[in-house]
Enzyme design. Structure first.
Site, short mmCIF file in Angstrom:
data_model
loop_
_atom_site.label_atom_id
_atom_site.label_comp_id
_atom_site.label_asym_id
_atom_site.label_seq_id
_atom_site.Cartn_x
_atom_site.Cartn_y
_atom_site.Cartn_z
N HIS A 1 67.38 4.89 48.40
CA HIS A 1 67.12 3.46 48.16
C HIS A 1 65.64 3.27 47.88
O HIS A 1 64.80 3.83 48.57
CB HIS A 1 67.54 2.63 49.38
CG HIS A 1 67.43 1.15 49.14
ND1 HIS A 1 68.42 0.43 48.52
CD2 HIS A 1 66.45 0.28 49.41
CE1 HIS A 1 68.06 -0.83 48.43
NE2 HIS A 1 66.86 -0.96 48.96
N ASP B 1 73.37 -10.50 54.83
CA ASP B 1 72.24 -10.18 53.94
C ASP B 1 72.33 -10.99 52.66
O ASP B 1 71.32 -11.49 52.15
CB ASP B 1 72.22 -8.69 53.60
CG ASP B 1 71.07 -8.37 52.64
OD1 ASP B 1 69.92 -8.60 53.05
OD2 ASP B 1 71.32 -7.94 51.51
N ARG C 1 65.66 -16.07 51.44
CA ARG C 1 64.30 -15.49 51.50
C ARG C 1 63.64 -15.55 50.13
O ARG C 1 62.45 -15.81 50.01
CB ARG C 1 64.39 -14.02 51.95
CG ARG C 1 64.64 -13.88 53.44
CD ARG C 1 65.00 -12.46 53.79
NE ARG C 1 63.93 -11.53 53.47
CZ ARG C 1 64.13 -10.25 53.17
NH1 ARG C 1 65.35 -9.74 53.14
NH2 ARG C 1 63.11 -9.47 52.89
N SER D 1 67.59 -6.00 55.96
CA SER D 1 68.32 -6.13 54.70
C SER D 1 68.73 -4.75 54.14
O SER D 1 69.89 -4.52 53.81
CB SER D 1 67.41 -6.88 53.72
OG SER D 1 67.87 -6.78 52.41
N LYS E 1 72.73 -2.81 54.73
CA LYS E 1 73.55 -2.50 53.54
C LYS E 1 73.81 -1.00 53.43
O LYS E 1 74.89 -0.56 53.08
CB LYS E 1 72.82 -2.95 52.27
CG LYS E 1 73.01 -4.43 51.99
CD LYS E 1 72.29 -4.84 50.72
CE LYS E 1 70.80 -4.70 50.85
NZ LYS E 1 69.98 -5.55 50.03
N1 URA Z 1 65.42 -4.66 48.89
C1 URA Z 1 66.40 -5.12 49.71
O1 URA Z 1 67.56 -4.77 49.59
N2 URA Z 1 66.04 -6.00 50.65
C2 URA Z 1 64.78 -6.43 50.84
O2 URA Z 1 64.55 -7.21 51.73
C3 URA Z 1 63.77 -5.93 49.98
C4 URA Z 1 64.12 -5.03 49.00
#
Ligand code: URA
Length: 433
Positions: A82, A161, A168, A183, A187
């Site tokens: 990620h 999220d 946000r 977040s 995920k």
């Molecule tokens: N990527 C995400 O999935 N969440 C965040 O808060 C910032 C970048």
């Protein structure tokens, strides 16, 4: 739990209990806490931060706010990567099939573009008919049968999220380390993985531009991820200039195809190989990092990585003819150069502006309902440290019309600073945790 008491507690810099966090987030997901109270709490967290205990509780409650993907019956080590988000960051498109080609099992759930930063899903969707919105059953089937699936977050996966992120984005609370941790990790843990390689971007195109903030984020993501039993490697990589040359969805797919075939920009190839090598080491396929790098280079050379990409596109409904013949794709209406107004060395590239310029050409969304134009974008032809002559090509702009080309040309030229004196190239990697 009285929401105003909860918000007040954080506003005053005090620590929440896990139960309080659970109650508040749970009530928000159910609709019992309104957006304005959540927004107030997010802002309080933004200023006061969270302790490790609170961050772990936040990840836990977000993770369990909806369905999760159970891949425990798939015996192999499941690994994903990620990125915290950048400009021209198309690494996932290359890394997932490449890792899979050497035996990694990669269940990857990605996001859409956000502000100046691109999103893997939008890039994949620029491939005609490619289906990213895989139902959970289909996602699991692809992982079981082929060890590779690239999808998007369904409505049921981590709904906390989805709601919190949208809020946000419009309340200036994206740049909070515990909120980013909550977040990303909720995920990623929900997709049923055993290991995660994190590409924590730092620089003017990253969400957190200051190095010490990126460092804190990398450490925090690693610590919290490990608390949930994940193997985590966090690599801080440079985002002071776009990665590779292409910024824009289809342009980035084409550049990814080039890299998968052994060509493409050197920086993109190096960052991709590096991050994929950590996945290979983590999966136990190769113990030694340098040997993992060699294995991946050979896999690209042999054509197997590109074959896996074709396989993935086909299995997810995409038009492989377009991947084999990218020249057949619809072109932007105006494709014209931006030429340098002076001679010298490229000193700075404001990646945020490059990302926002690509967005205003149509490569991202200003509003949720905006339709993306996959063919538009920018090719950045010079990297920091390179020499450029007056009148030489700095960028090529793929625009929907002449007006937007002219606007983009000015913005791109303003974003690239040329100096009379020599400039050193930037490193690609900083620290690894
Ligand atoms: N990527 C995400 O999935 N969440 C965040 O808060 C910032 C970048």
């Amino acid at each position: 739990m009285i929401p105003t008491d909860f918000i007040e507690k954080k506003k005053m810099g005090n620590e929440h209990t896990a139960d309080e966090i659970k109650d508040f987030i749970g009530a928000y997901v159910k609709g019992d806490v309104p957006d304005y109270q959540m927004a107030a709490w997010l802002m309080a967290v933004n200023f006061q931060g969270m302790t490790d205990r609170e961050t772990i509780a936040l990840v836990d409650v977000m993770l369990h706010s909806g369905e999760t993907i159970d891949l425990s019956h798939v015996e192999a080590f499941k690994v994903d990567k990620h990125s915290t988000g950048g400009v021209g960051d198309k690494v996932s498109l290359i890394l997932a099939p490449l890792a899979n080609a050497v035996g990694c099992v990669v269940p990857m759930i990605s996001g859409r573009s956000l502000g100046h930063s691109g999103g893997t899903l939008d890039k994949l969707e620029s491939i005609p008919n490619f289906n990213v919105m895989l139902p959970k059953k289909e996602f699991i089937r692809l992982v079981e049968e082929y060890g590779l699936a690239m999808g998007g977050q369904t409505k049921e996966l981590v709904p906390a999220d989805r709601k919190m992120y949208a809020l946000r984005d419009v309340t200036s609370t994206v740049k909070s380390i515990p909120l980013i941790c909550g977040s990303i990790l909720s995920k990623k843990i929900a997709e049923g993985i055993d290991g995660l390689v994190l590409d924590v971007k730092t620089g003017n195109g990253a969400f957190l531009s200051e190095y010490n903030q990126s460092q804190r984020l990398a450490k925090q993501l690693k610590n919290v991820g490990q608390q949930f039993g994940l193997k985590v490697k966090a690599v801080i990589t440079d985002m002071n200039q776009p990665l590779g040359k292409a910024v824009g969805n289809w342009l980035e797919v084409v550049e990814s195809i080039d890299v998968l075939k052994g060509g493409g920009p050197a920086d993109l190839m190096e960052v991709t190989l590096h991050l994929t090598a950590w996945m290979v080491v983590m999966s136990g396929i190769e113990k030694n990092f340098d040997k993992a790098l060699r294995l991946l280079e050979n896999t690209i050379r042999s054509g197997k990585a590109f074959e896996k990409f074709l396989m993935m596109v086909e299995k997810q409904g995409g038009d492989i003819n377009m991947i084999q013949h990218p020249e057949k794709y619809k072109q932007a209406a105006v494709i014209k150069p931006a030429l340098s107004g002076q001679s010298g060395y490229v000193k700075e590239i404001d990646s945020y502006t490059i990302g926002m310029t690509a967005l205003s050409l149509g490569s991202g969304r200003k509003n949720l309902q905006d339709v993306i134009k996959p063919e538009v974008g920018i090719m950045i032809e010079k990297k920091i440290g390179e020499h450029v002559e007056k009148g030489e090509l700095l960028a090529v702009i793929h625009a929907p019309d002449t007006n937007s080309f002219e606007q983009a040309r000015k913005q791109v030229l303003d974003a690239i600073v040329i100096s009379d004196t020599r400039v050193s190239p930037l490193p690609l990697f900083y620290e690894t945790f």
